[in-house]
Write a protein that holds these residues in place. Structure first.
Motif, PDB file in Angstrom:
ATOM      1  N   VAL A 148      -8.434  -9.816  -2.898  1.00 46.09           N
ATOM      2  CA  VAL A 148      -8.332  -9.737  -4.354  1.00 46.09           C
ATOM      3  C   VAL A 148      -8.365  -8.278  -4.810  1.00 46.09           C
ATOM      4  O   VAL A 148      -7.574  -7.858  -5.658  1.00 46.09           O
ATOM      5  CB  VAL A 148      -9.456 -10.554  -5.031  1.00 46.09           C
ATOM      6  CG1 VAL A 148      -9.481 -10.316  -6.531  1.00 46.09           C
ATOM      7  CG2 VAL A 148      -9.298 -12.042  -4.721  1.00 46.09           C
ATOM      8  N   LYS A 149      -9.257  -7.489  -4.205  1.00 49.81           N
ATOM      9  CA  LYS A 149      -9.370  -6.067  -4.573  1.00 49.81           C
ATOM     10  C   LYS A 149      -8.079  -5.308  -4.298  1.00 49.81           C
ATOM     11  O   LYS A 149      -7.621  -4.529  -5.134  1.00 49.81           O
ATOM     12  CB  LYS A 149     -10.524  -5.403  -3.820  1.00 49.81           C
ATOM     13  CG  LYS A 149     -11.888  -5.797  -4.306  1.00 49.81           C
ATOM     14  CD  LYS A 149     -12.949  -5.099  -3.464  1.00 49.81           C
ATOM     15  CE  LYS A 149     -14.342  -5.548  -3.809  1.00 49.81           C
ATOM     16  NZ  LYS A 149     -15.347  -4.885  -2.945  1.00 49.81           N
ATOM     17  N   VAL A 150      -7.493  -5.504  -3.114  1.00 52.41           N
ATOM     18  CA  VAL A 150      -6.257  -4.767  -2.816  1.00 52.41           C
ATOM     19  C   VAL A 150      -5.106  -5.280  -3.666  1.00 52.41           C
ATOM     20  O   VAL A 150      -4.233  -4.512  -4.043  1.00 52.41           O
ATOM     21  CB  VAL A 150      -5.878  -4.745  -1.308  1.00 52.41           C
ATOM     22  CG1 VAL A 150      -6.914  -4.023  -0.486  1.00 52.41           C
ATOM     23  CG2 VAL A 150      -5.620  -6.122  -0.760  1.00 52.41           C
ATOM     24  N   GLY A 151      -5.118  -6.556  -3.994  1.00 50.62           N
ATOM     25  CA  GLY A 151      -4.099  -7.084  -4.897  1.00 50.62           C
ATOM     26  C   GLY A 151      -4.137  -6.376  -6.241  1.00 50.62           C
ATOM     27  O   GLY A 151      -3.107  -6.004  -6.799  1.00 50.62           O
TER      28      GLY A 151
ATOM     29  N   ARG B   1       0.843  -1.201   0.000  1.00 53.56           N
ATOM     30  CA  ARG B   1       0.000   0.000   0.000  1.00 53.56           C
ATOM     31  C   ARG B   1       0.875   1.246   0.000  1.00 53.56           C
ATOM     32  O   ARG B   1       0.657   2.177  -0.779  1.00 53.56           O
ATOM     33  CB  ARG B   1      -0.941   0.021   1.220  1.00 53.56           C
ATOM     34  CG  ARG B   1      -1.752   1.315   1.316  1.00 53.56           C
ATOM     35  CD  ARG B   1      -2.635   1.351   2.536  1.00 53.56           C
ATOM     36  NE  ARG B   1      -1.944   1.188   3.793  1.00 53.56           N
ATOM     37  CZ  ARG B   1      -1.227   2.137   4.390  1.00 53.56           C
ATOM     38  NH1 ARG B   1      -1.071   3.326   3.852  1.00 53.56           N
ATOM     39  NH2 ARG B   1      -0.635   1.895   5.556  1.00 53.56           N
ATOM     40  N   GLU B   2       1.882   1.257   0.857  1.00 53.86           N
ATOM     41  CA  GLU B   2       2.774   2.411   0.943  1.00 53.86           C
ATOM     42  C   GLU B   2       3.564   2.596  -0.353  1.00 53.86           C
ATOM     43  O   GLU B   2       3.741   3.720  -0.805  1.00 53.86           O
ATOM     44  CB  GLU B   2       3.709   2.260   2.146  1.00 53.86           C
ATOM     45  CG  GLU B   2       2.968   2.403   3.468  1.00 53.86           C
ATOM     46  CD  GLU B   2       3.820   2.091   4.684  1.00 53.86           C
ATOM     47  OE1 GLU B   2       4.885   1.432   4.542  1.00 53.86           O
ATOM     48  OE2 GLU B   2       3.426   2.500   5.787  1.00 53.86           O
ATOM     49  N   GLU B   3       4.007   1.497  -0.962  1.00 57.59           N
ATOM     50  CA  GLU B   3       4.716   1.579  -2.236  1.00 57.59           C
ATOM     51  C   GLU B   3       3.808   2.125  -3.340  1.00 57.59           C
ATOM     52  O   GLU B   3       4.280   2.756  -4.284  1.00 57.59           O
ATOM     53  CB  GLU B   3       5.248   0.201  -2.652  1.00 57.59           C
ATOM     54  CG  GLU B   3       6.419  -0.269  -1.832  1.00 57.59           C
ATOM     55  CD  GLU B   3       6.841  -1.700  -2.157  1.00 57.59           C
ATOM     56  OE1 GLU B   3       6.179  -2.372  -2.996  1.00 57.59           O
ATOM     57  OE2 GLU B   3       7.834  -2.159  -1.561  1.00 57.59           O
ATOM     58  N   SER B   4       2.516   1.890  -3.202  1.00 55.00           N
ATOM     59  CA  SER B   4       1.538   2.386  -4.175  1.00 55.00           C
ATOM     60  C   SER B   4       1.187   3.847  -3.935  1.00 55.00           C
ATOM     61  O   SER B   4       0.461   4.451  -4.726  1.00 55.00           O
ATOM     62  CB  SER B   4       0.264   1.533  -4.119  1.00 55.00           C
ATOM     63  OG  SER B   4       0.540   0.197  -4.445  1.00 55.00           O
ATOM     64  N   GLY B   5       1.666   4.397  -2.808  1.00 54.91           N
ATOM     65  CA  GLY B   5       1.400   5.795  -2.487  1.00 54.91           C
ATOM     66  C   GLY B   5      -0.024   6.052  -2.018  1.00 54.91           C
ATOM     67  O   GLY B   5      -0.526   7.173  -2.137  1.00 54.91           O
ATOM     68  N   LEU B   6      -0.670   5.026  -1.475  1.00 57.39           N
ATOM     69  CA  LEU B   6      -2.057   5.153  -1.029  1.00 57.39           C
ATOM     70  C   LEU B   6      -2.139   5.216   0.493  1.00 57.39           C
ATOM     71  O   LEU B   6      -1.345   4.585   1.185  1.00 57.39           O
ATOM     72  CB  LEU B   6      -2.876   3.963  -1.540  1.00 57.39           C
ATOM     73  CG  LEU B   6      -2.924   3.804  -3.059  1.00 57.39           C
ATOM     74  CD1 LEU B   6      -3.525   2.460  -3.428  1.00 57.39           C
ATOM     75  CD2 LEU B   6      -3.706   4.940  -3.685  1.00 57.39           C
ATOM     76  N   THR B   7      -3.107   5.957   0.992  1.00 58.36           N
ATOM     77  CA  THR B   7      -3.334   6.033   2.435  1.00 58.36           C
ATOM     78  C   THR B   7      -4.338   4.964   2.863  1.00 58.36           C
ATOM     79  O   THR B   7      -5.086   4.428   2.042  1.00 58.36           O
ATOM     80  CB  THR B   7      -3.895   7.411   2.834  1.00 58.36           C
ATOM     81  OG1 THR B   7      -5.185   7.569   2.228  1.00 58.36           O
ATOM     82  CG2 THR B   7      -2.965   8.542   2.411  1.00 58.36           C
ATOM     83  N   GLN B   8      -4.356   4.672   4.154  1.00 56.99           N
ATOM     84  CA  GLN B   8      -5.347   3.742   4.680  1.00 56.99           C
ATOM     85  C   GLN B   8      -6.755   4.270   4.422  1.00 56.99           C
ATOM     86  O   GLN B   8      -7.669   3.498   4.139  1.00 56.99           O
ATOM     87  CB  GLN B   8      -5.145   3.522   6.175  1.00 56.99           C
ATOM     88  CG  GLN B   8      -3.962   2.662   6.511  1.00 56.99           C
ATOM     89  CD  GLN B   8      -3.818   2.423   7.998  1.00 56.99           C
ATOM     90  OE1 GLN B   8      -4.337   3.167   8.818  1.00 56.99           O
ATOM     91  NE2 GLN B   8      -3.091   1.375   8.347  1.00 56.99           N
ATOM     92  N   LYS B   9      -6.928   5.573   4.505  1.00 59.23           N
ATOM     93  CA  LYS B   9      -8.244   6.171   4.292  1.00 59.23           C
ATOM     94  C   LYS B   9      -8.736   5.916   2.869  1.00 59.23           C
ATOM     95  O   LYS B   9      -9.888   5.532   2.659  1.00 59.23           O
ATOM     96  CB  LYS B   9      -8.194   7.676   4.576  1.00 59.23           C
ATOM     97  CG  LYS B   9      -9.532   8.350   4.508  1.00 59.23           C
ATOM     98  CD  LYS B   9      -9.429   9.808   4.920  1.00 59.23           C
ATOM     99  CE  LYS B   9     -10.791  10.491   4.877  1.00 59.23           C
ATOM    100  NZ  LYS B   9     -10.729  11.867   5.327  1.00 59.23           N
ATOM    101  N   VAL B  10      -7.861   6.106   1.889  1.00 59.51           N
ATOM    102  CA  VAL B  10      -8.227   5.892   0.484  1.00 59.51           C
ATOM    103  C   VAL B  10      -8.573   4.424   0.232  1.00 59.51           C
ATOM    104  O   VAL B  10      -9.590   4.105  -0.394  1.00 59.51           O
ATOM    105  CB  VAL B  10      -7.086   6.355  -0.455  1.00 59.51           C
ATOM    106  CG1 VAL B  10      -7.311   5.888  -1.880  1.00 59.51           C
ATOM    107  CG2 VAL B  10      -6.945   7.863  -0.407  1.00 59.51           C
TER     108      VAL B  10
END
Length: 73
Positions: A63-66, A25-34
């Motif tokens: 599957v979705k987060v993958g 998630r962090e490598e993708s530049g996304l926050t937990q909120k998003v």
């Protein structure tokens, strides 16, 4: 069948899986909120627990987060 419901399997608690998903998630530049919003969660609290390995994760959410994190390995 009347009265029956299909339950989505839950991936058991796993600190290793949670840490891996947090890293992706962090490598993708996304926050937990998003990500929580994307998964339909009311708040980031459940995602935080999943990343710490103290809450399970629905298989469909895995599957979705993958897909969201573009994980192919």
């Amino acid at each position: 069948m009347k009265g029956s419901s299909l339950k989505v399997p839950v991936v058991p608690y796993s600190k290793g899986l949670g840490a891996y998903l947090k890293k992706k998630r962090e490598e993708s530049g996304l926050t937990q909120k998003v990500v929580s919003h994307y998964l339909g969660h009311k708040s980031p609290m459940l995602l935080s627990k999943q990343e710490r390995g103290v809450a399970g994760l629905k298989f469909t959410d895995l599957v979705k987060v993958g897909d969201l994190y573009k994980i192919d390995d």
